[in-house]
Design a protein around this motif. Sequence first.
Motif, PDB file in Angstrom:
ATOM      1  N   ILE A  94       0.874  -1.171   0.000  1.00 46.09           N
ATOM      2  CA  ILE A  94       0.000   0.000   0.000  1.00 46.09           C
ATOM      3  C   ILE A  94       0.911   1.221   0.000  1.00 46.09           C
ATOM      4  O   ILE A  94       1.726   1.398   0.910  1.00 46.09           O
ATOM      5  N   PHE A  95       0.770   2.059  -1.008  1.00 46.50           N
ATOM      6  CA  PHE A  95       1.548   3.287  -1.080  1.00 46.50           C
ATOM      7  C   PHE A  95       0.701   4.430  -0.542  1.00 46.50           C
ATOM      8  O   PHE A  95      -0.292   4.823  -1.163  1.00 46.50           O
ATOM      9  N   GLY A  96       1.093   4.940   0.628  1.00 51.30           N
ATOM     10  CA  GLY A  96       0.350   6.039   1.227  1.00 51.30           C
ATOM     11  C   GLY A  96      -1.091   5.633   1.459  1.00 51.30           C
ATOM     12  O   GLY A  96      -1.362   4.673   2.163  1.00 51.30           O
ATOM     13  N   SER A  97      -1.998   6.362   0.840  1.00 53.62           N
ATOM     14  CA  SER A  97      -3.428   6.014   0.876  1.00 53.62           C
ATOM     15  C   SER A  97      -3.942   5.814   2.295  1.00 53.62           C
ATOM     16  O   SER A  97      -4.408   4.734   2.649  1.00 53.62           O
ATOM     17  N   PRO A  98      -3.887   6.845   3.137  1.00 48.62           N
ATOM     18  CA  PRO A  98      -4.281   6.659   4.533  1.00 48.62           C
ATOM     19  C   PRO A  98      -5.702   6.147   4.731  1.00 48.62           C
ATOM     20  O   PRO A  98      -5.961   5.373   5.647  1.00 48.62           O
ATOM     21  N   GLY A  99      -6.638   6.558   3.890  1.00 48.57           N
ATOM     22  CA  GLY A  99      -8.018   6.079   4.038  1.00 48.57           C
ATOM     23  C   GLY A  99      -8.123   4.578   3.784  1.00 48.57           C
ATOM     24  O   GLY A  99      -8.715   3.847   4.581  1.00 48.57           O
ATOM     25  N   ALA A 100      -7.549   4.121   2.672  1.00 46.99           N
ATOM     26  CA  ALA A 100      -7.567   2.689   2.352  1.00 46.99           C
ATOM     27  C   ALA A 100      -6.758   1.910   3.386  1.00 46.99           C
ATOM     28  O   ALA A 100      -7.162   0.815   3.809  1.00 46.99           O
ATOM     29  N   ALA A 101      -5.628   2.476   3.811  1.00 46.63           N
ATOM     30  CA  ALA A 101      -4.799   1.798   4.812  1.00 46.63           C
ATOM     31  C   ALA A 101      -5.568   1.632   6.120  1.00 46.63           C
ATOM     32  O   ALA A 101      -5.489   0.577   6.770  1.00 46.63           O
ATOM     33  N   LYS A 102      -6.329   2.648   6.495  1.00 42.62           N
ATOM     34  CA  LYS A 102      -7.125   2.579   7.724  1.00 42.62           C
ATOM     35  C   LYS A 102      -8.152   1.437   7.620  1.00 42.62           C
ATOM     36  O   LYS A 102      -8.342   0.672   8.558  1.00 42.62           O
ATOM     37  N   THR A 103      -8.799   1.317   6.466  1.00 43.47           N
ATOM     38  CA  THR A 103      -9.765   0.244   6.239  1.00 43.47           C
ATOM     39  C   THR A 103      -9.082  -1.114   6.333  1.00 43.47           C
ATOM     40  O   THR A 103      -9.567  -2.029   7.010  1.00 43.47           O
ATOM     41  N   LEU A 104      -7.943  -1.260   5.669  1.00 42.90           N
ATOM     42  CA  LEU A 104      -7.223  -2.536   5.667  1.00 42.90           C
ATOM     43  C   LEU A 104      -6.693  -2.876   7.062  1.00 42.90           C
ATOM     44  O   LEU A 104      -6.663  -4.042   7.451  1.00 42.90           O
ATOM     45  N   LEU A 105      -6.312  -1.858   7.817  1.00 45.15           N
ATOM     46  CA  LEU A 105      -5.845  -2.055   9.183  1.00 45.15           C
ATOM     47  C   LEU A 105      -6.986  -2.557  10.065  1.00 45.15           C
ATOM     48  O   LEU A 105      -6.833  -3.512  10.827  1.00 45.15           O
TER      49      LEU A 105
END
Length: 189
Positions: free
Chosen positions: A124-135
């Motif tokens: 995941i490159f950056g993408s805090p919104g998507a990263a938050k979902t995946l987290l």
Amino acid sequence: MRKLVLFMHVSLDGYASDSNGGLGWIPYNEEFEKYAEEIVAEVGVPVYGRTTYRMMESYWPTVLDDPNASRHDMEHAKWLQDVKKIVISGTMDKVEWNNTMLIKDNIAEEIKVLKEQPGKNLVIFGSPGAAKTLLKLGLIDEFLLTICPVVLGGGKSVFDGDGEKIRLKLLSSRTLKSGIIAARYELEK
């Protein structure tokens, strides 16, 4: 089995972008570029959220037609053109960039299937919104954080929110001349 790795630049106070969504606070230089190249060499599939995907899609294909592009930028643009890319978005209906797959629903199931395929890691490159979902879905296996020597005082963070504690184990770290701390963590088990 492949891992899902989050590669994110963060300020000392944990923000992934400033309050205007900007990244101009990241001290990008030749040493940092070489570090980023090392990370990209580990990537089998780049993963983006909608906003980051749209930024990447609008910029990198234009580099291929730019006679003044640096060798580094041209190589990266060619790689991005050919590599399989994933975009995670509940609001997009289609993607048009070459070799891109949209995951709109059943995110956990889709990512688990991709992780079971052979090859290099999904990153995941950056993408805090998507990263938050995946987290929140418990899908991120490793965190590659470049901690920049700046306090933003506000912005967008992947780690804010529900107050759930996440324990990490440091796997490696190094300090770049710019003051960036490049740290690799895995979830503590």
